[in-house]
Design an enzyme around this catalytic site. Structure first.
Site, PDB file in Angstrom:
ATOM      1  N   GLU A   1      71.891  -0.892  25.711  1.00  0.00           N
ATOM      2  CA  GLU A   1      71.472   0.293  24.936  1.00  0.00           C
ATOM      3  C   GLU A   1      69.969   0.366  25.056  1.00  0.00           C
ATOM      4  O   GLU A   1      69.262  -0.512  24.559  1.00  0.00           O
ATOM      5  CB  GLU A   1      71.933   0.173  23.482  1.00  0.00           C
ATOM      6  CG  GLU A   1      71.800   1.486  22.708  1.00  0.00           C
ATOM      7  CD  GLU A   1      70.437   1.651  22.054  1.00  0.00           C
ATOM      8  OE1 GLU A   1      69.540   2.281  22.680  1.00  0.00           O
ATOM      9  OE2 GLU A   1      70.273   1.161  20.930  1.00  0.00           O
ATOM     10  N   CYS A  56      65.883   3.956  17.974  1.00  0.00           N
ATOM     11  CA  CYS A  56      66.369   4.358  19.301  1.00  0.00           C
ATOM     12  C   CYS A  56      66.834   5.805  19.315  1.00  0.00           C
ATOM     13  O   CYS A  56      66.680   6.504  20.318  1.00  0.00           O
ATOM     14  CB  CYS A  56      67.517   3.449  19.726  1.00  0.00           C
ATOM     15  SG  CYS A  56      67.039   1.735  19.984  1.00  0.00           S
TER      16      CYS A  56
END
Length: 495
Positions: A265, A300
Site C-alpha cells: 500500500e 495515505c
C-alpha cells in the site's frame, strides 16, 4: 476530557519501551547499538531504542520459523487462538491510555485522536479478526463417482510486516491481526520514527500468552532492518505500507531472494470532487478540510486534490477556509488540540518545500503556508490551502504527506473525472452529488481502490482497503485480508 497536566503525568510515570521483542524476550540489539527517538512535540530526545540490524532480523525470523514449524501457534485450536487474541485486545484496552500517550509523543498526534481514534480502532481491528478466524471456509469441488476434492486455506508461514509512522499501531494491527488469525508467525518492523506502540504491543502479546516467536518486533532503520527482513530467504511474505520508492525496492528484494510474496500500500494523491449539486456544502466543506488536515495531512488517503465545479467554487472555498481556520496547531498532549505536529523535522521541511514550489508555480495561497509554533522546538506546519492549482502543478501530482491542499476548478463532470484519473496513484477518491446516475458513473470510472460518495473516509474494518496503479496491490481490512495471508491447497481423495 482530561487535562494536559494529566497526560504529562502519565508520560512522566510510564516506562517507555526501547528493547526489541525476539523469541519471547525483551532484548537489546545484537550490536548493542541504539538510535535516538525524537519527539516531534518539542524536538527533544524521548528515549533510545534498540537499533536492530541483520543479526536481529535473522534471530527473529528463526524464532518465527520455529514457532510456525512446531505448531505452537499454527496448530493451536481455533478457539484457543481466538481466546488469546481477545486477551491481547483486553490488555490493550487496559493500557489504552499508555498506548495513546506513547503514540502521541512518538509521532506528534493529538492525544484526543490517539485516545479516541487510533488506539480504539486498533483494538477493534484485532477483535474483528479474532472473531473472524473460525469463519473462513474451504470449498468442495464437483463430485466424481470415485473421488472427492476440496480446497482449504493454510497459513503461509513467516510474515514480515513493515509498517509506517503515520498510524503506527493501527496500521500494524491491519497486518498483524489477520496474519496471526490465519496461524502465521510475524516479524513486525515498525518505522524508525515510531517504534514505541509496536514494542508495547510485543510486550502485551507475551502477557496475553502468544507463544515465543509468534510475534517478534524488531525496531531499526529501513535500510538495515527492513532490507534484511525483505531479503531473508525464510520469510514467506512482506506486507508493507509506505512510499512507492521503498515498495519498488521490496519487489526487487523479493526477486533477489526467495520470490516471497509482497503486498504493497503505497499512498495516493486522492481527488475530492465537489459537483455543483452537492447536497450539503457546509458538510462537504467540513469533510474536505478534515480530509486533508487530519493528522497534519499525514494520511495515505488524504484528499489532497480538491476539485470544485466552477459555478460554486468561490462560495465553497469561503466555507472551506472558514472551517480550516479553526484547525490550529497545538501541543499534542493538550486534549483540546485539533492539529498536532508532523512526525519529524525532515517531514516538516519537505512540506514547507512543497509550499514554496506551489508559490513559484503560480498557486494562489489562500491560507497558511508557514511553520507554526517554532518556539516550541517541535515540527508544526499551518494548514495550507492553494487555489487556482493546475493539474500539472507539482502539488497536484506528488504526494506531499503534509497539511497542503491543492484546489483545482473544473467546468463539467467529465473534466473532473479526467483530472481525477490523471495521476500515477489510485488509492482513494470522494465525490459529492445529488445525481445518483452521476454518482454511479463517477464511482465506476474513477480508478481508485476506495470511492466515497457524499462522505470522506466513510468505511471501516469490514471493507477492503488498497489501491490501483502505483498505489500498490493487495488489500488490508475485511475478510479479504485473511485470504492474503493464506495459501489455497487442493486435496483430492480417490476411493
Amino acid at each position: 476530557m482530561t487535562s494536559l497536566a494529566h497526560f504529562e503525568a502519565v508520560a512522566g510515570s510510564m516506562k517507555i519501551p526501547g528493547e526489541a521483542v525476539i523469541d519471547g524476550k525483551l532484548v537489546a540489539s545484537a550490536s548493542g547499538e541504539t538510535f535516538d527517538n525524537i519527539t516531534p512535540r518539542n524536538g527533544r530526545l524521548l528515549n533510545r531504542v534498540a537499533r536492530g540490524g541483520a543479526a536481529d532480523i535473522d534471530a527473529a525470523v528463526k524464532s518465527a520459523r520455529r514457532a510456525f514449524d512446531d505448531g505452537s501457534w499454527r496448530k493451536l485450536h481455533y478457539r484457543e487462538k481466538k481466546k488469546t487474541l481477545l486477551k491481547l485486545a483486553e490488555l490493550m484496552e487496559r493500557d489504552i491510555e499508555t498506548l495513546a500517550v506513547l503514540e502521541s509523543l512518538d509521532v506528534g498526534k493529538p492525544i484526543s485522536n490517539a485516545l479516541g481514534g487510533d488506539i480504539p480502532n486498533s483494538i477493534r481491528s484485532l477483535r474483528y479478526y479474532a472473531e473472524a478466524l473460525d469463519k473462513i471456509y474451504g470449498e468442495v469441488g464437483p463430485e466424481a463417482p470415485d473421488r472427492i476434492s476440496f480446497a482449504v486455506h493454510e497459513p503461509l508461514g513467516v510474515i514480515g510486516a513493515i509498517v509506517p509512522w503515520n498510524f503506527p499501531l493501527h496500521m500494524a494491527m491491519w497486518k498483524v491481526a489477520p496474519a496471526l488469525a490465519m496461524g502465521n508467525s510475524v516479524v513486525l518492523k515498525p518505522a524508525e520514527q515510531s517504534p514505541l506502540t509496536a514494542l508495547k504491543l510485543g510486550e502485551l502479546a507475551l502477557e496475553a500468552g502468544l507463544p515465543a516467536g509468534a510475534l517478534n518486533v524488531v525496531p531499526g532503520f529501513g535500510a538495515e532492518a527492513g532490507k534484511a527482513l525483505a531479503l531473508h530467504n525464510d520469510v514467506d511474505m512482506i506486507a508493507f505500507t509506505g512510499s512507492g520508492a521503498v515498495g519498488k525496492l521490496l519487489m526487487q528484494y523479493s526477486g533477489q531472494s526467495n520470490l516471497k510474496r509482497v503486498s504493497l500500500e503505497l499512498g495516493g494523491k486522492s481527488p475530492h470532487i465537489i459537483f455543483a449539486d452537492c447536497p450539503d456544502l457546509d458538510r462537504a466543506a467540513t469533510e474536505a478540510a478534515w480530509g486533508i488536515f487530519y493528522n497534519s495531512g499525514q494520511v495515505c488517503t488524504a484528499g489532497s486534490r480538491l476539485l470544485v465545479q466552477e459555478s460554486i467554487a468561490d462560495d465553497f472555498l469561503d466555507r472551506l477556509i472558514k472551517v480550516s481556520r479553526k484547525i490550529v496547531a497545538g501541543d499534542p498532549l493538550e486534549p483540546a488540540t485539533a492539529s498536532g505536529a508532523m512526525v519529524s523535522e525532515e517531514q516538516m521541511k519537505t512540506a514547507l518545500r512543497y509550499i514554496e514550489t506551489a508559490k513559484q508555480e503560480g498557486g494562489s495561497l489562500a491560507l497558511g503556508g508557514r511553520r507554526a509554533l517554532a518556539d516550541s522546538g517541535g515540527f508544526y506546519v499551518e494548514p495550507t490551502v492553494f487555489d487556482q492549482v493546475k493539474p500539472e502543478n507539482t502539488i497536484a501530482r506528488e504526494e506531499v504527506f503534509g497539511p497542503v491542499l491543492a484546489v483545482t476548478r473544473f467546468k463539467e463532470p467529465d473534466e473532473a473525472i479526467r483530472i481525477a484519473n490523471d495521476t500515477n496513484y489510485g488509492l482513494a477518491a470522494g465525490l459529492w452529488t445529488k445525481d445518483i446516475s452521476l454518482a454511479h458513473r463517477a464511482a465506476r470510472e474513477i480508478r481508485a481502490g476506495l470511492v466515497w460518495v457524499n462522505g470522506w473516509d466513510s468505511c471501516d474494518i469490514t471493507m477492503p482497503f488498497g489501491g490501483f496503479k502505483q498505489s500498490g496491490f493487495g488489500r488490508d481490512r475485511s475478510l479479504h485480508a485473511l485470504h492474503k495471508y493464506a495459501d489455497l491447497k487442493s486435496v483430492s481423495i480417490t476411493f
